[in-house]
Design an enzyme around this catalytic site. Structure first.
Site, PDB file in Angstrom:
ATOM      1  N   GLU A   1     -24.583  72.134 -11.603  1.00  0.00           N
ATOM      2  CA  GLU A   1     -25.761  71.925 -11.105  1.00  0.00           C
ATOM      3  C   GLU A   1     -27.012  71.710 -11.831  1.00  0.00           C
ATOM      4  O   GLU A   1     -27.807  70.796 -12.476  1.00  0.00           O
ATOM      5  CB  GLU A   1     -25.955  71.730  -9.655  1.00  0.00           C
ATOM      6  CG  GLU A   1     -25.319  70.556  -8.591  1.00  0.00           C
ATOM      7  CD  GLU A   1     -23.796  71.314  -8.242  1.00  0.00           C
ATOM      8  OE1 GLU A   1     -23.586  72.661  -8.609  1.00  0.00           O
ATOM      9  OE2 GLU A   1     -22.573  70.468  -8.567  1.00  0.00           O
TER      10      GLU A   1
ATOM     11  N   HIS B   1     -23.079  69.167   3.141  1.00  0.00           N
ATOM     12  CA  HIS B   1     -22.437  67.440   2.595  1.00  0.00           C
ATOM     13  C   HIS B   1     -23.131  67.064   3.258  1.00  0.00           C
ATOM     14  O   HIS B   1     -22.606  65.612   3.092  1.00  0.00           O
ATOM     15  CB  HIS B   1     -21.014  68.012   2.391  1.00  0.00           C
ATOM     16  CG  HIS B   1     -20.823  69.191   1.538  1.00  0.00           C
ATOM     17  ND1 HIS B   1     -20.355  70.203   2.352  1.00  0.00           N
ATOM     18  CD2 HIS B   1     -20.260  69.148   0.384  1.00  0.00           C
ATOM     19  CE1 HIS B   1     -19.926  71.041   1.506  1.00  0.00           C
ATOM     20  NE2 HIS B   1     -19.672  70.533  -0.285  1.00  0.00           N
TER      21      HIS B   1
END
Lengths: 436, 342
Positions: free
Chosen positions: B79, B148
């Site tokens: 990321e 998540h």
């Protein structure tokens, strides 16, 4: 003056430390900035520097001992000759350093007590809460908040409460200095002043108001007497019928012309009293199920009415009163009975128990005082009597005692004639008003 | 702003995920500088056979690689690398759209947003443009567990120099994403799980929903329900339920969290006097608290009752369905909050 050597707090979680070694003996020279003691925390060993020069005067905590952060480990003085009280110095500095293990818990305890105290204080202090919107609206309209009762959750005064207060206030008329009574107006034309009976509001005239409005040419003006609805409730033991008449007359005086005066039951007593006192303010008089002498039954029912009103709901009160106010014809018809009861509940809702006590006293005091004066009545009068009236059964006789009065007797109708025989009462009333 | 001539036409009902893909297609077709980057957004390494394209974690971008072979790029699983590359691409002339699989991962790549993208325009005296869009999936409701499922938009909304938007339906998703891509400032575009596969009418063609404008989605007079993303649907359902009891609820969809449409919030508060803000995020330091603070600060005299916040619980998002449902705001909790006010 002595300088303290203390156990430092080297990290966020460090609560205590141990002395590993004193490199100097008591009496040896200490130099500012040089190591004076070696200590150990969970993670590391650290040399503690002297913050002053002098001699190591005293050791409180020997090597190998573990103590809380802030504990006094040793003392430095300028020389061995300087006066020094080891015990007093330790006590003084332990207190000043505040041993880390006890101070926070004591503090926590204190703050918890503070919170409890302030939570306790909040609900006890003062009146019901007011929403900011209500406060702002009240401010802009110049309304004193302590006069407004709250209907929001927990008795909170809301914007809606202020709006309702304003619309009630707009209906208030000052009939005498400091006394405001609620007036409900409908239609326009010749004023018709409506005085409801004992313990009921202007809603008890709903069918007549509708009929007069539909007919046109009449301004109906319903008056809530002292203590009823939004009207002021002066703290008195008794509301005299004469006082009611003065209030109604004062209202009539504001209208600029004589009124058609209409009263039912107690309202009829007040109307009669007003017509006797102020005949020039009365264009015509209509007395519905009136009395001049209260029968024992009327007094007993009024007494029960007050007691039930104090202890029970409006719905219970209206059920208890139904047999006294309506004829068997109504009571025997389920649908009609239900409808009359609902209407009665609405009319009863505006009369608090205190007002009932005071008006009941007024009825008792007034009863019989005007029996001899009926002949003196000089205004055009319509008397509507009810044939099945349990509370004021002598209406027809009362009518015949008034010179020139029109008497209309409704057969098989109960005391609440304006509701039970709504159309007949409206028609008789309309005929009478049109004739005068 | 579009160079294309395709104006909005008749709407059809399609899922939010399709509407997002449609926006990406229009953006890439109308501007070759628009590139799409992320983990598996192309299909995992651009295999020659090209048939097993994954299209990102939610398959939103499936198929775009075939139409725009030079504008859709798979990235390594880093990321920090994706965001760092994207910020660099943005300041040097491209208009990158990156997919951050779940907003939960923002901790691994915050610096490019927090200290780079959001600061350049300011630090270079307004001369730098950072036309970066970060698409990221937010919210609970899919039993995706604690790492998540978070709604972390309050973090990016709290960073000066970043814009954060969150659609509540497919049509707004398309228009907001097009506006975000064409915006010269960095925009975080949230894709709430709760609406990704819900369908609403979506106009065809090219249109934008302005960033910074909330929208009244139901008119009412007794209480204002302020929602964002998936909670707008809950608020609308609650309003429906309340209407049966004669309570008229107005529903405001914030759509943009930064900038926040303060006027719209204060206007509806002034109208109803009662406001409940419904937020899928945890209660501390969040959008719900921001809205509540705004009401007290600038709308104090409008308040006809306390401002209530209906939010997730202050705890990690539970994995099991039962606990996850208990954790999240719900229609029932909104209705309950309204009843406590009226």
């Amino acid at each position: 003056m002595a300088t303290v050597i203390a156990m430092p707090k080297l990290g966020m979680t460090m609560k205590e430390g141990s002395v590993v070694e004193w490199p100097l003996a008591v009496g040896e020279v200490v130099e500012k900035g040089r190591a004076v003691v070696l200590i150990e925390s969970e993670k590391t060993q650290v040399e503690i520097e002297a913050t002053d020069s002098g001699v190591l005067r005293h050791i409180y905590v020997e090597a190998g001992e573990m103590v809380p952060c802030g504990s006094v480990l040793g003392a430095i003085t300028a020389s061995m000759d300087e006066p020094f009280d080891a015990q007093a110095f330790r006590l003084e500095n332990e207190r000043l350093m505040g041993p880390a293990t006890t101070a926070p818990s004591a503090h926590k305890h204190a703050s918890r007590e503070t919170v409890v105290a302030s939570q306790d204080a909040a609900p006890r202090s003062g009146a019901a809460p007011v929403t900011p919107a209500a406060r702002a609206l009240a401010r802009s309209l110049g309304i004193e908040l302590d006069k407004v009762s709250g209907t929001g959750p927990g008795g909170r005064v809301t914007r809606e409460d202020i709006e309702a207060f304003v619309s009630r206030r707009e209906r208030l008329v000052e009939v005498s200095p400091g006394l405001n009574l609620e007036v409900l107006r409908q239609g326009s034309g010749v004023p018709v002043l409506l005085l409801p009976g004992f313990g009921v509001g202007v809603a008890s005239f709903a069918p007549q108001i509708q009929a007069l409005t539909a007919a046109g040419g009449f301004a109906t003006i319903g008056l809530h007497a002292r203590g009823i609805g939004a009207s002021d409730a002066p703290q008195q033991d008794i509301y005299e019928v004469a006082a009611g008449a003065e209030d109604a007359a004062a209202l009539a005086a504001t209208l600029g012309e004589p009124v058609h005066l209409v009263g039912a039951s107690l309202g009829a007593a007040v109307a009669l009293e007003m017509a006797l006192r102020y005949p020039t303010r009365v264009r015509s008089l209509t007395l519905i199920t009136p009395f001049v002498d209260a029968t024992p039954r009327l007094r007993a029912v009024a007494d029960a009415w007050r007691a039930v009103a104090r202890d029970a709901s409006v719905d219970t009160l209206s059920r208890a009163l139904l047999p006294w106010l309506f004829s068997q014809g109504v009571l025997g018809d389920d649908k009609l009975r239900e409808r009359m009861q609902r209407g009665l509940s609405a009319a009863l809702a505006v009369a608090p128990a205190d007002a009932l006590d005071r008006w009941a006293a007024g009825i008792a005091a007034w009863s019989g005082s005007r029996s001899a004066d009926l002949a003196d009545l000089s205004v055009a009068t319509l008397v509507i009597a009810a044939g099945a009236d349990l509370l004021t059964p002598r209406g027809e006789a009362l009518g015949s005692a008034i010179a020139g009065a029109t008497v209309c007797v409704l057969d098989s109708v109960g005391h609440a004639a304006a509701s039970e025989a709504a159309d007949a009462v409206s028609k008789a009333l309309l005929d009478h008003l049109r004739a005068h | 702003m579009s160079g294309q001539s395709n104006q909005p036409r008749e709407p059809r009902e399609i899922p939010t995920a399709f509407a997002i893909a449609e926006a990406l297609r229009i953006a890439m077709a109308s501007d070759p500088n628009v590139i799409l980057m992320g983990e598996d957004v192309a299909g995992g390494g651009r295999r020659p056979e090209g048939t097993d394209e994954m299209g990102g974690i939610m398959s939103v971008t499936r198929g775009l690689i075939s139409e725009f072979p030079n504008q859709v790029l798979d990235t390594p699983i880093s990321e920090m690398g994706i965001l760092g590359t994207a910020v660099g691409a943005a300041v040097t002339g491209l208009r990158p759209v990156v997919e951050l699989m779940f907003m939960d991962f923002i901790g691994t790549c915050l610096d490019p947003l927090l200290n780079q993208a959001s600061k350049f325009r300011y630090m270079f005296g307004g001369k730098a443009r950072i036309p970066l869009t970060v698409r990221t999936v937010t919210g609970a409701g899919m039993q995706a567990a604690a790492q998540h499922s978070q709604s972390l938009y309050w973090m990016t909304a709290g960073i000066p120099g970043l814009k954060t938007v969150i659609p509540s339906n497919a049509a707004d998703a398309k228009g907001l994403l097009l506006a975000a891509i064409r915006c010269d400032d960095p925009v975080v575009f949230c894709e709430p799980k709760g609406i990704l596969f819900l369908s609403t009418d979506v106009p065809e063609g090219d249109y934008e929903v302005p960033i910074g404008k909330a929208k009244i989605v139901r008119v009412g007079s007794d209480v204002s329900l302020v929602g964002m993303g998936a909670t707008v649907g809950m608020a609308l359902q609650a309003a429906e339920e309340l209407a049966r009891d004669g309570i008229s609820a107005e529903v405001l969809d914030l759509r943009s969290l930064a900038p926040l449409d303060e006027d719209a919030i204060l206007t509806t508060l002034a109208k109803t006097g009662r406001l409940i803000v419904v937020d899928e995020a945890t209660p501390r330091c969040g959008i719900a608290s921001d809205v509540a603070a705004l009401c007290v600060d600038k709308g104090f005299d409008f308040l006809n009752g306390p401002v209530r916040r209906v939010t997730a619980a202050m705890c990690p998002v539970p994995f099991t369905r039962v606990l996850e449902e208990a954790y999240m705001p719900s229609t029932a909790r909104i209705v309950e909050a309204v009843r406590s006010l009226i």
